[in-house]
Design a protein around this motif. Structure first.
Motif, PDB file in Angstrom:
ATOM      1  N   SER A   5       0.830  -1.209   0.119  1.00  0.00           N
ATOM      2  CA  SER A   5       0.146  -0.068  -0.055  1.00  0.00           C
ATOM      3  C   SER A   5       0.966   1.397  -0.089  1.00  0.00           C
ATOM      4  O   SER A   5       1.832   1.411   0.677  1.00  0.00           O
ATOM      5  CB  SER A   5      -0.891  -0.126   1.004  1.00  0.00           C
ATOM      6  N   ALA A   6       0.408   2.272  -0.733  1.00  0.00           N
ATOM      7  CA  ALA A   6       1.132   3.683  -0.785  1.00  0.00           C
ATOM      8  C   ALA A   6       1.220   4.071   0.687  1.00  0.00           C
ATOM      9  O   ALA A   6       1.851   4.833   0.876  1.00  0.00           O
ATOM     10  CB  ALA A   6       0.648   4.404  -1.840  1.00  0.00           C
ATOM     11  N   ARG A  43       4.285   7.760  -7.278  1.00  0.00           N
ATOM     12  CA  ARG A  43       3.759   6.816  -8.430  1.00  0.00           C
ATOM     13  C   ARG A  43       2.435   5.998  -8.001  1.00  0.00           C
ATOM     14  O   ARG A  43       1.777   6.228  -9.264  1.00  0.00           O
ATOM     15  CB  ARG A  43       4.890   6.196  -8.853  1.00  0.00           C
ATOM     16  N   SER A  44       2.546   5.341  -7.069  1.00  0.00           N
ATOM     17  CA  SER A  44       1.411   4.681  -6.907  1.00  0.00           C
ATOM     18  C   SER A  44      -0.097   5.537  -6.632  1.00  0.00           C
ATOM     19  O   SER A  44      -1.032   5.127  -7.064  1.00  0.00           O
ATOM     20  CB  SER A  44       1.665   3.875  -5.391  1.00  0.00           C
ATOM     21  N   ARG A  47      -1.082   6.648 -10.003  1.00  0.00           N
ATOM     22  CA  ARG A  47      -1.907   5.357 -10.906  1.00  0.00           C
ATOM     23  C   ARG A  47      -3.454   5.152 -10.085  1.00  0.00           C
ATOM     24  O   ARG A  47      -4.204   5.009 -10.916  1.00  0.00           O
ATOM     25  CB  ARG A  47      -1.117   4.029 -10.423  1.00  0.00           C
ATOM     26  N   GLN A  48      -3.358   5.311  -8.998  1.00  0.00           N
ATOM     27  CA  GLN A  48      -4.738   4.836  -8.202  1.00  0.00           C
ATOM     28  C   GLN A  48      -5.569   6.233  -8.228  1.00  0.00           C
ATOM     29  O   GLN A  48      -6.938   5.964  -8.225  1.00  0.00           O
ATOM     30  CB  GLN A  48      -4.341   4.600  -6.476  1.00  0.00           C
ATOM     31  N   GLY A 100      -2.980  -1.574  -3.219  1.00  0.00           N
ATOM     32  CA  GLY A 100      -1.493  -1.386  -3.483  1.00  0.00           C
ATOM     33  C   GLY A 100      -1.292  -1.467  -4.697  1.00  0.00           C
ATOM     34  O   GLY A 100      -1.985  -2.172  -5.572  1.00  0.00           O
ATOM     35  N   GLU A 101      -0.105  -0.895  -5.253  1.00  0.00           N
ATOM     36  CA  GLU A 101       0.473  -1.243  -6.557  1.00  0.00           C
ATOM     37  C   GLU A 101       1.764  -2.003  -6.699  1.00  0.00           C
ATOM     38  O   GLU A 101       2.491  -1.722  -5.828  1.00  0.00           O
ATOM     39  CB  GLU A 101       0.686   0.330  -7.402  1.00  0.00           C
TER      40      GLU A 101
END
Length: 101
Positions: A5-6, A43-44, A47-48, A100-101
């Motif tokens: 997770s971010a 970055r995450s 994306r999210q 999470g990514e």
């Protein structure tokens, strides 16, 4: 960083950055850890939840880092870092989601 997770990355970056700086007595090494985790989290977040959300959360991450200094004078270093890391994790989870990514 699949599955991480971010929120945890951001909180870990604040705690880890401080820990590295304190234990190595090299602030720049702590800064490297802080920036690396912040970049991964940003970055995450992007994306999210998109660019605007990522920018806002990145600003909050920087503010948490900066806010730890004056707070540490009142409550101590580690309590300040943990409090702000927890707040950053909560903000990330609430704004960008828990995935999470």
């Amino acid at each position: 960083m699949a599955g991480v997770s971010a929120s945890l990355v951001a909180a870990g970056g604040l705690v880890g950055g401080y820990g590295v700086a304190r234990w190595t007595k090299r602030r720049e090494l702590g800064g490297v850890a802080l920036v690396a985790a912040g970049a991964v989290a940003a970055r995450s977040w992007q994306r999210q939840a998109g660019v605007a959300t990522a920018a806002g959360l990145t600003g909050a991450y920087v503010a948490a880092f900066a806010g730890a200094h004056p707070l540490a004078k009142k409550v101590g270093s580690w309590p300040a870092v943990f409090a702000l890391a927890g707040g950053m994790a909560a903000a990330s989870w609430l704004v960008a989601g828990r995935g999470g990514e």
